[in-house]
Scaffold this active site. Structure first.
Site, PDB file in Angstrom:
ATOM      1  NE  ARG A 280      58.236  -4.825  -8.446  1.00 64.64           N
ATOM      2  CZ  ARG A 280      57.349  -5.213  -7.427  1.00 64.64           C
ATOM      3  NH1 ARG A 280      57.451  -5.870  -6.445  1.00 64.64           N
ATOM      4  NH2 ARG A 280      56.034  -4.468  -7.750  1.00 64.64           N
TER       5      ARG A 280
ATOM      6  CB  THR B 228      51.024  -4.007 -12.916  1.00 63.98           C
ATOM      7  OG1 THR B 228      51.405  -5.021 -13.846  1.00 63.98           O
ATOM      8  CG2 THR B 228      52.389  -2.827 -12.892  1.00 63.98           C
TER       9      THR B 228
ATOM     10  CG  ASP C  83      48.663  -5.298 -15.510  1.00 65.28           C
ATOM     11  OD1 ASP C  83      49.334  -6.272 -14.916  1.00 65.28           O
ATOM     12  OD2 ASP C  83      48.970  -4.564 -16.065  1.00 65.28           O
TER      13      ASP C  83
ATOM     14  CB  ALA D 159      47.074  -4.122  -7.121  1.00 62.91           C
ATOM     15  N   GLY D 160      48.905  -2.851  -5.247  1.00 65.07           N
ATOM     16  CA  GLY D 160      49.333  -2.390  -4.242  1.00 65.07           C
ATOM     17  C   GLY D 160      49.742  -0.747  -4.053  1.00 65.07           C
ATOM     18  CG  ASP D 161      52.515   0.942  -6.352  1.00 62.91           C
ATOM     19  OD1 ASP D 161      52.919   0.584  -5.760  1.00 62.91           O
ATOM     20  OD2 ASP D 161      52.922   0.642  -7.570  1.00 62.91           O
TER      21      ASP D 161
ATOM     22  CB  ALA E  90      58.407   3.236   8.612  1.00 63.00           C
TER      23      ALA E  90
END
Length: 358
Positions: A203, A292, A290, A294-296, A224
């Site tokens: 972001r 918002t 929407d 989607a990746g999560d 990671a």
């Protein structure tokens, strides 16, 4: 309802595979279904304000609908919706929005014992829209917001120690004291034998500069075990013109300790890379309302599978099945507005997959 095994058997026949498969060495952390499958998500939780109509800029939006959000919190709720075990660690304001968010976690069966309330800073707010040109537009209110002020002394250490997977993003690396708290939490998780999962979730408007964002995101890259990244993030982090070139991923982003790196490509699906094999799993086409969250939702899908059995990473066929399921999680989420409200249940995903492949 069609069984998971039968559904995947039907779907796998149409998928391509590249590379071979062999077991991970015996000294690498595997998994078995009888161990704890808790996923602890660390970072920000905030209020998303989404326009009531699509295809407009923030300035053109006639009104907004509020929805709980924040990538790590979205993942925690997504895992719980799928029937998994999850917890969230972060900080919100001691205000109506903050208490609403804590209650949202509780209502979705997410362990919220790691949530702290700040008495001086407000809960973060984000206005987000998908414009007519397909680009997302963000406007954040956090100067500072409570999530930026989580201190190491406020960490719920025992909760981290219980996790099989510890998941986080990069927004919590932007400012102190949260940056140091993030590093401390990762250290606790690593010492406790947790798998570390990282979704940078770039972001740019929140970072002081592009250079600071690259440096901050890459500062914890090599720690990671699992990384999820988008094509746009590859372009940003590496500076290459073609983020779809597998060699770019392998030469610039894959590190020796990495067990799995996944590149999400929206409706086109995803690419995956392990030490033994690589390939692509096609996406599931839907009409987006929407994007918002989607990746999560995708991350929720794959982490829920891995938390149940980490040995999926060793078996390319099973890994592809899990990634196909994750693709469907992301696809279903974009058919509704908001992030957390749109996250699907396990039953909804299986029914959706059965329908689109019938």
């Amino acid at each position: 309802m069609i069984s998971t095994a039968l559904l995947f058997a039907m779907l796998m026949a149409s998928l391509d595979t590249t590379g071979g498969s062999e077991d991970l060495s015996s000294n690498e952390q595997g998994g078995s279904v009888d161990k704890n499958s808790l996923v602890v998500c660390f970072g920000e939780m905030l209020i998303d304000f989404v326009p009531t109509v699509g295809g407009v800029s923030l300035a053109e939006a006639p009104a907004f609908k509020k929805a709980p959000g924040g990538a790590p919190a979205n993942v925690a709720v997504g895992i719980s919706r799928l029937g998994g075990s999850s917890a969230f660690i972060g900080k919100v304001g001691d205000d109506d929005f903050g208490h609403m968010l804590a209650n949202t976690l509780k209502e979705n069966n997410v362990d919220n014992s790691g949530v702290r309330f700040d008495h001086s800073a407000r809960t973060a707010l984000a206005f987000v829209t998908l414009r007519a040109d397909g680009e997302r537009e963000f406007l954040f209110f956090r100067h500072p917001s409570a999530d930026m002020l989580l201190r190491e002394s406020e960490l719920e250490i025992n909760l981290i120690k219980q996790a099989r997977i510890f998941h986080y993003g990069s927004i919590s690396l932007i400012d102190e004291p949260c940056r140091s708290t993030h590093h401390a939490a990762m250290g606790i998780a690593r010492k406790s034998g947790c798998i570390l999962s990282y979704d940078p979730n770039l972001r740019l408007p929140l970072w002081p500069s592009e250079e600071a964002a690259r440096k901050g995101i890459m500062s914890i890259w090599d720690e990671a075990d699992i990384i999820k990244i988008s094509a746009d993030e590859i372009r940003f982090l590496t500076g290459v013109d073609d983020p779809y070139d597998d060699n770019v991923v392998l030469n610039k982003l894959f590190h020796p300790n990495l067990k799995l790196l996944v590149v999400t490509e929206g409706s086109e699906g995803c690419r995956y890379f392990t030490k033994e094999f690589k390939g692509r799993v096609a996406g599931v086409k839907v009409k987006p309302v929407d994007t918002t969250g989607a990746g999560d939702a995708f991350v929720s899908g794959i982490l829920n599978s891995l938390a149940s059995d980490l040995n999926i990473i060793q078996d390319e066929k099973r890994l592809r099945e899990a990634l196909l399921f994750a693709n469907a999680c992301g696809a279903l989420t974009v058919t509704e507005r908001g992030a957390i409200p749109a996250l699907p249940t396990n039953e909804a995903v299986l029914q959706f997959l059965a329908k689109v492949t019938a």
